[in-house]
Design a protein around this motif. Structure first.
Motif, PDB file in Angstrom:
ATOM      1  N   GLN A   1      50.055  40.384  52.553  1.00  0.00           N
ATOM      2  CA  GLN A   1      51.447  40.811  52.440  1.00  0.00           C
ATOM      3  C   GLN A   1      51.492  42.269  52.019  1.00  0.00           C
ATOM      4  O   GLN A   1      50.790  42.680  51.100  1.00  0.00           O
ATOM      5  CB  GLN A   1      52.193  39.943  51.425  1.00  0.00           C
ATOM      6  CG  GLN A   1      52.405  38.512  51.910  1.00  0.00           C
ATOM      7  CD  GLN A   1      53.316  37.727  51.003  1.00  0.00           C
ATOM      8  OE1 GLN A   1      53.354  37.958  49.799  1.00  0.00           O
ATOM      9  NE2 GLN A   1      54.056  36.787  51.573  1.00  0.00           N
ATOM     10  N   VAL A   6      53.952  45.875  51.235  1.00  0.00           N
ATOM     11  CA  VAL A   6      55.245  46.369  50.769  1.00  0.00           C
ATOM     12  C   VAL A   6      55.346  47.837  51.143  1.00  0.00           C
ATOM     13  O   VAL A   6      54.544  48.664  50.679  1.00  0.00           O
ATOM     14  CB  VAL A   6      55.400  46.201  49.251  1.00  0.00           C
ATOM     15  CG1 VAL A   6      56.745  46.761  48.809  1.00  0.00           C
ATOM     16  CG2 VAL A   6      55.279  44.730  48.872  1.00  0.00           C
ATOM     17  N   SER A  20      57.573  51.454  51.406  1.00  0.00           N
ATOM     18  CA  SER A  20      58.622  52.167  50.689  1.00  0.00           C
ATOM     19  C   SER A  20      58.624  53.628  51.124  1.00  0.00           C
ATOM     20  O   SER A  20      57.694  54.095  51.786  1.00  0.00           O
ATOM     21  CB  SER A  20      58.403  52.068  49.179  1.00  0.00           C
ATOM     22  OG  SER A  20      57.177  52.680  48.820  1.00  0.00           O
ATOM     23  N   ILE A  39      62.742  51.141  61.801  1.00  0.00           N
ATOM     24  CA  ILE A  39      62.166  50.502  60.618  1.00  0.00           C
ATOM     25  C   ILE A  39      60.655  50.654  60.746  1.00  0.00           C
ATOM     26  O   ILE A  39      60.085  50.323  61.802  1.00  0.00           O
ATOM     27  CB  ILE A  39      62.562  49.027  60.511  1.00  0.00           C
ATOM     28  CG1 ILE A  39      64.070  48.894  60.391  1.00  0.00           C
ATOM     29  CG2 ILE A  39      61.884  48.389  59.301  1.00  0.00           C
ATOM     30  CD1 ILE A  39      64.566  47.464  60.397  1.00  0.00           C
ATOM     31  N   TYR A  85      56.812  49.778  59.434  1.00  0.00           N
ATOM     32  CA  TYR A  85      56.030  48.726  58.820  1.00  0.00           C
ATOM     33  C   TYR A  85      54.567  49.145  58.744  1.00  0.00           C
ATOM     34  O   TYR A  85      54.093  49.911  59.584  1.00  0.00           O
ATOM     35  CB  TYR A  85      56.083  47.445  59.658  1.00  0.00           C
ATOM     36  CG  TYR A  85      57.442  46.923  59.986  1.00  0.00           C
ATOM     37  CD1 TYR A  85      58.148  47.399  61.082  1.00  0.00           C
ATOM     38  CD2 TYR A  85      58.022  45.920  59.213  1.00  0.00           C
ATOM     39  CE1 TYR A  85      59.403  46.895  61.403  1.00  0.00           C
ATOM     40  CE2 TYR A  85      59.268  45.404  59.527  1.00  0.00           C
ATOM     41  CZ  TYR A  85      59.948  45.908  60.618  1.00  0.00           C
ATOM     42  OH  TYR A  85      61.189  45.402  60.920  1.00  0.00           O
ATOM     43  N   TRP A 117      54.587  40.184  58.950  1.00  0.00           N
ATOM     44  CA  TRP A 117      55.205  41.486  58.769  1.00  0.00           C
ATOM     45  C   TRP A 117      56.068  41.493  57.510  1.00  0.00           C
ATOM     46  O   TRP A 117      56.740  40.524  57.183  1.00  0.00           O
ATOM     47  CB  TRP A 117      56.065  41.825  59.983  1.00  0.00           C
ATOM     48  CG  TRP A 117      55.233  41.971  61.220  1.00  0.00           C
ATOM     49  CD1 TRP A 117      54.940  40.984  62.121  1.00  0.00           C
ATOM     50  CD2 TRP A 117      54.560  43.142  61.666  1.00  0.00           C
ATOM     51  NE1 TRP A 117      54.119  41.487  63.096  1.00  0.00           N
ATOM     52  CE2 TRP A 117      53.877  42.806  62.853  1.00  0.00           C
ATOM     53  CE3 TRP A 117      54.461  44.450  61.192  1.00  0.00           C
ATOM     54  CZ2 TRP A 117      53.110  43.728  63.564  1.00  0.00           C
ATOM     55  CZ3 TRP A 117      53.705  45.365  61.905  1.00  0.00           C
ATOM     56  CH2 TRP A 117      53.040  45.001  63.072  1.00  0.00           C
ATOM     57  N   GLY A 118      56.035  42.640  56.797  1.00  0.00           N
ATOM     58  CA  GLY A 118      56.852  42.806  55.609  1.00  0.00           C
ATOM     59  C   GLY A 118      58.270  43.187  55.978  1.00  0.00           C
ATOM     60  O   GLY A 118      58.679  43.110  57.141  1.00  0.00           O
ATOM     61  N   GLN A 119      59.028  43.606  54.973  1.00  0.00           N
ATOM     62  CA  GLN A 119      60.420  43.993  55.190  1.00  0.00           C
ATOM     63  C   GLN A 119      60.546  45.334  55.895  1.00  0.00           C
ATOM     64  O   GLN A 119      61.551  45.611  56.544  1.00  0.00           O
ATOM     65  CB  GLN A 119      61.153  44.056  53.846  1.00  0.00           C
ATOM     66  CG  GLN A 119      61.265  42.736  53.130  1.00  0.00           C
ATOM     67  CD  GLN A 119      62.178  41.776  53.864  1.00  0.00           C
ATOM     68  OE1 GLN A 119      63.239  42.156  54.341  1.00  0.00           O
ATOM     69  NE2 GLN A 119      61.758  40.524  53.980  1.00  0.00           N
ATOM     70  N   GLY A 120      59.524  46.167  55.753  1.00  0.00           N
ATOM     71  CA  GLY A 120      59.595  47.488  56.345  1.00  0.00           C
ATOM     72  C   GLY A 120      60.464  48.419  55.522  1.00  0.00           C
ATOM     73  O   GLY A 120      61.083  48.031  54.528  1.00  0.00           O
ATOM     74  N   THR A 121      60.514  49.670  55.946  1.00  0.00           N
ATOM     75  CA  THR A 121      61.369  50.655  55.292  1.00  0.00           C
ATOM     76  C   THR A 121      62.101  51.452  56.374  1.00  0.00           C
ATOM     77  O   THR A 121      61.488  51.891  57.349  1.00  0.00           O
ATOM     78  CB  THR A 121      60.547  51.568  54.354  1.00  0.00           C
ATOM     79  OG1 THR A 121      61.421  52.432  53.627  1.00  0.00           O
ATOM     80  CG2 THR A 121      59.513  52.388  55.088  1.00  0.00           C
ATOM     81  N   GLN A 122      63.398  51.597  56.188  1.00  0.00           N
ATOM     82  CA  GLN A 122      64.235  52.227  57.208  1.00  0.00           C
ATOM     83  C   GLN A 122      64.118  53.751  57.138  1.00  0.00           C
ATOM     84  O   GLN A 122      64.282  54.344  56.064  1.00  0.00           O
ATOM     85  CB  GLN A 122      65.691  51.824  57.021  1.00  0.00           C
ATOM     86  CG  GLN A 122      66.677  52.515  57.959  1.00  0.00           C
ATOM     87  CD  GLN A 122      66.563  52.018  59.382  1.00  0.00           C
ATOM     88  OE1 GLN A 122      66.564  50.823  59.634  1.00  0.00           O
ATOM     89  NE2 GLN A 122      66.500  52.951  60.347  1.00  0.00           N
TER      90      GLN A 122
END
Length: 124
Positions: free
Chosen positions: A3, A5, A7, A93, A95, A114-119
């Protein structure tokens, strides 16, 4: 289960810069080739960069060569993506995930967590 993360995303004007970070918990990133991927609305996910565990080999998508730089600090268990000269078409986004230098799109077919990603939004 791996996993990640991500940012560091945000809103930036064309020509501006951002640095994204990718961390993980519970395992050592140094064991993996790691890449940055991005997905814009209505488009498929595409590979941006891939860096092997030691950092000695890298691959970049043609669209970002000369503008983006991927580095890793295994002592901090972190991978970075420095993005310069940003363009509106870089909006997506972003990742991080395991990658492979053997495929044009750098995607590993055996990874799906896949994680949440960062926009990242590039707009004036």
């Amino acid at each position: 289960q791996l996993q990640f993360v991500e940012s560091g995303g945000g809103l930036v004007q064309p020509g501006g810069s951002l640095t994204l970070s990718c961390g993980a918990s519970g395992f050592t990133l140094a064991s993996y080739a790691l890449g940055w991927f991005r997905q814009a609305p209505g488009k498929e996910r595409e590979g941006v960069s891939c860096i092997i565990g030691s950092g000695g080999k890298l691959k970049y998508a043609d669209s970002v060569k000369g503008r983006f730089t991927t580095t890793r600090d295994n002592s901090k268990n972190t991978v970075y993506l420095r993005m310069n000269s940003l363009k509106p078409e870089d909006t997506a986004i972003y990742y991080c995930a395991p990658c492979t230098l053997q495929r044009a799109n750098m995607l590993r077919t055996d990874f799906a967590s896949w994680g949440q990603g960062t926009q990242v939004t590039v707009s004036s």
